[in-house]
Design an enzyme around this catalytic site. Structure first.
Site, PDB file in Angstrom:
ATOM      1  N   GLY A  47     -33.990  41.890  40.687  1.00 27.08           N
ATOM      2  CA  GLY A  47     -32.730  42.541  40.346  1.00 27.08           C
ATOM      3  C   GLY A  47     -31.569  41.747  41.042  1.00 27.08           C
ATOM      4  N   CYS A  48     -31.817  40.611  41.624  1.00 29.83           N
ATOM      5  CA  CYS A  48     -30.377  39.861  42.512  1.00 29.83           C
ATOM      6  C   CYS A  48     -30.475  38.462  41.970  1.00 29.83           C
ATOM      7  CB  CYS A  48     -30.685  40.308  43.930  1.00 29.83           C
ATOM      8  SG  CYS A  48     -29.507  39.562  44.913  1.00 29.83           S
ATOM      9  N   GLY A  49     -29.526  38.157  41.811  1.00 29.31           N
ATOM     10  CA  GLY A  49     -29.333  36.823  41.392  1.00 29.31           C
ATOM     11  C   GLY A  49     -28.535  35.642  42.445  1.00 29.31           C
TER      12      GLY A  49
END
Length: 281
Positions: free
Chosen positions: A118-120
């Site tokens: 969920g995190c870039g």
């Protein structure tokens, strides 16, 4: 480009059978279900560990190539020479062999990151590292609005893993007529796009010959990856974020959201869409 492994990659499973207790119509019952596999994927370049992502163990070479290109670790697909996959009790290790020149550039710009689905931007040390300059796009793509609904109608037949688990994202490459040409799935929306772009770069494609259809929200990282590939239009089934909108405007990318049967919302640059002209069936 070659692929080798010390185990049979065909034996990797993308789903896991589980039993759940389901409450329905006022009663409990056992329910057999299939859930999507999510495993750590360690990317190691010429022996140097770089990143650990969580993803679905499928289309791993596409993922490694797409990630390497869109993260700026290599400049061209030809710099990706080979990949070896090793399995451990903790996950999968992707040993990637890149050319010596590319490895010099990799070491010069190397940054440590620990990725999550969920995190870039995880693991970035500065704002400058997190928000990189975005490429400027050409303006050659033209398509009719019916292409979005046509692609949307085809989507379920291509999402085989989602049909089984209901728990993965998809990124599809669609031609200007609205026909899906390629699709990749993963528990992570960034991974799904990296897999798709890796597959497209391997076989060669014209970025102005189609658009991206995403089953997730349109976030900044997806805009950047598409812009890097030269893709001029993203259509997402969900909404964009504010940073995605800002960077789509900077890149000159057409950002379409809330793609549904009968309608869609255009957030940036609608000149690539032939509004008012019906598509011939």
């Amino acid at each position: 480009m070659k692929f080798k492994s010390e185990f049979d990659t065909a034996s990797l499973t993308t789903t896991q059978a589980v039993v759940a207790q389901r409450f329905q119509h006022g009663e409990w019952r056992e329910h057999s279900d299939q859930i999507a596999e999510e495993v750590p994927l360690a990317l190691i370049y010429n022996g140097v560990a770089h990143a650990v992502m969580l993803g679905t163990p499928a289309d791993l070479e596409d993922f490694a190539l797409g990630f390497s290109l869109t993260e700026g670790l290599i400049d061209d697909a030809k710099h990706f020479r080979a990949m070896e996959v090793l399995v451990s009790d903790l996950g999968l290790e992707l040993y990637i062999d890149i050319t010596p020149d590319a490895f010099q550039g990799f070491k010069a710009s190397r940054r440590q990151m620990a990725g999550r689905t969920g995190c870039g931007l995880c693991g970035q040390e500065t704002l400058q590292q997190a928000i990189r300059p975005i490429p400027k796009l050409s303006n050659t793509l033209k398509l009719d609005p019916q292409a979005f609904e046509r692609a949307l109608n085809q989507l379920p037949d291509w999402q085989t893993l989602h049909q089984t688990t209901g728990g993965v994202h998809a990124a599809a490459w669609v031609d200007v007529e609205g026909n899906i040409q390629a699709l990749r799935e993963d528990v992570g929306r960034h991974n799904a796009l990296d897999k798709l772009l890796g597959a497209l770069f391997k076989r060669g494609f014209s970025p102005d010959a189609g658009f991206l259809l995403l089953t997730s929200r349109a976030s900044h990282e997806l805009i950047y990856k598409a812009a890097f590939a030269g893709i001029e239009l993203i259509a997402a089934v969900s909404a964009p974020t504010s940073l995605a909108l800002r960077h789509a405007e900077e890149a000159g990318l057409t950002l379409v959201g809330w793609v549904r049967k009968g309608g869609f919302s255009v957030y940036t640059d609608n000149k690539r869409i032939n509004l008012g002209r019906p598509m011939q069936n």
